[in-house]
Design a protein around this motif. Structure first.
Motif, short mmCIF file in Angstrom:
data_model
loop_
_atom_site.label_atom_id
_atom_site.label_comp_id
_atom_site.label_asym_id
_atom_site.label_seq_id
_atom_site.Cartn_x
_atom_site.Cartn_y
_atom_site.Cartn_z
N SER A 16 0.32 -1.06 -0.20
CA SER A 16 -0.27 0.19 0.29
C SER A 16 0.61 1.27 0.08
O SER A 16 2.05 1.37 0.32
CB SER A 16 -0.68 -0.07 1.55
N PRO A 17 0.25 2.34 -0.17
CA PRO A 17 0.75 3.70 -0.32
C PRO A 17 1.59 3.82 0.81
O PRO A 17 2.62 4.66 1.08
CB PRO A 17 0.02 4.64 -0.57
N ALA A 52 7.94 1.45 -3.11
CA ALA A 52 6.41 2.09 -3.78
C ALA A 52 6.79 1.03 -4.85
O ALA A 52 5.20 0.79 -5.59
CB ALA A 52 7.21 3.43 -3.76
N ASN A 53 7.27 0.47 -5.48
CA ASN A 53 7.84 0.16 -6.48
C ASN A 53 6.93 -1.39 -6.50
O ASN A 53 5.89 -2.04 -6.90
CB ASN A 53 8.58 0.21 -7.32
N GLU A 56 3.43 -1.20 -5.60
CA GLU A 56 3.06 -1.14 -6.96
C GLU A 56 2.08 -2.03 -8.28
O GLU A 56 1.54 -2.38 -8.67
CB GLU A 56 3.25 0.48 -7.92
N ALA A 57 3.07 -2.90 -7.86
CA ALA A 57 3.56 -4.40 -8.73
C ALA A 57 2.61 -4.79 -8.08
O ALA A 57 1.74 -5.93 -9.00
CB ALA A 57 4.57 -4.85 -8.63
N PRO A 59 -0.26 -4.73 -5.26
CA PRO A 59 -1.17 -3.76 -4.48
C PRO A 59 -2.09 -4.65 -3.61
O PRO A 59 -2.62 -5.95 -4.10
CB PRO A 59 -2.29 -3.03 -5.65
N ASP A 80 8.40 -8.91 -4.06
CA ASP A 80 6.86 -9.00 -3.97
C ASP A 80 6.43 -9.87 -4.54
O ASP A 80 7.38 -10.58 -5.04
CB ASP A 80 6.45 -7.46 -5.14
N ASP A 107 -0.26 12.96 -12.29
CA ASP A 107 1.17 11.77 -12.07
C ASP A 107 1.34 10.65 -12.85
O ASP A 107 2.29 10.04 -12.21
CB ASP A 107 -0.11 11.27 -10.98
#
Length: 142
Positions: A16-17, A52-53, A56-57, A59, A80, A107
């Motif tokens: 998550s962010p 963060a990557n 994002e990959a 979520p 991940d 963004d």
């Protein structure tokens, strides 16, 4: 869950962010403990990009963050479950005019994290995990 094996920091968290902030906070504490706080800024940026990557990959799925040290320096690694290898944008010379800062495109100017990681670390890479997924890692020499 936070596990300390010897002096390494290993954390499982949700992609998550918010994960990047948690990993940066834990990194700052561990670098202070190791008397390596002088590399905090570079390490914090690398941690933020890699976590963060991963988030994002994958979520809302489990990711793992590891911060360790050995005789060669500090290793930042993030796992991940996605088998897809990260692809860095080609490095080009840009000006502010090259960025699309319109509200609808604000963004989409990202994607420069891996070149930043490459520039700040002494070595970095992607290693497939035999159990699935991949580890993205970077080494810093204090």
């Amino acid at each position: 869950m936070v596990t300390v094996v010897t002096d390494d920091l290993i954390m499982s968290m949700l992609g998550s962010p918010a994960s990047a902030g948690l990993a940066r906070t834990m990194t700052a504490q561990r670098l202070h403990k190791w008397d390596c706080f002088h590399i905090h800024d570079d390490a914090a940026l690398i941690v933020a990009e890699l976590v963060a990557n991963a988030a994002e990959a994958t979520p809302r799925q489990k990711i793992r963050f590891q911060l360790s040290r050995d005789a060669h320096g500090i290793v930042i690694a993030v796992w991940d479950s996605s088998p897809a290898r990260p692809v860095a944008k080609p490095i080009i010379e840009m000006t502010l005019d090259d960025l699309d800062i319109s509200e609808e495109s604000f963004d989409v100017n990202g994607g420069w994290g891996l070149p930043i990681v490459e520039a700040l670390s002494t070595a970095c890479g992607c290693t497939p995990d035999p159990s699935g997924g991949k580890w993205i890692w970077a080494r810093l020499v204090p």
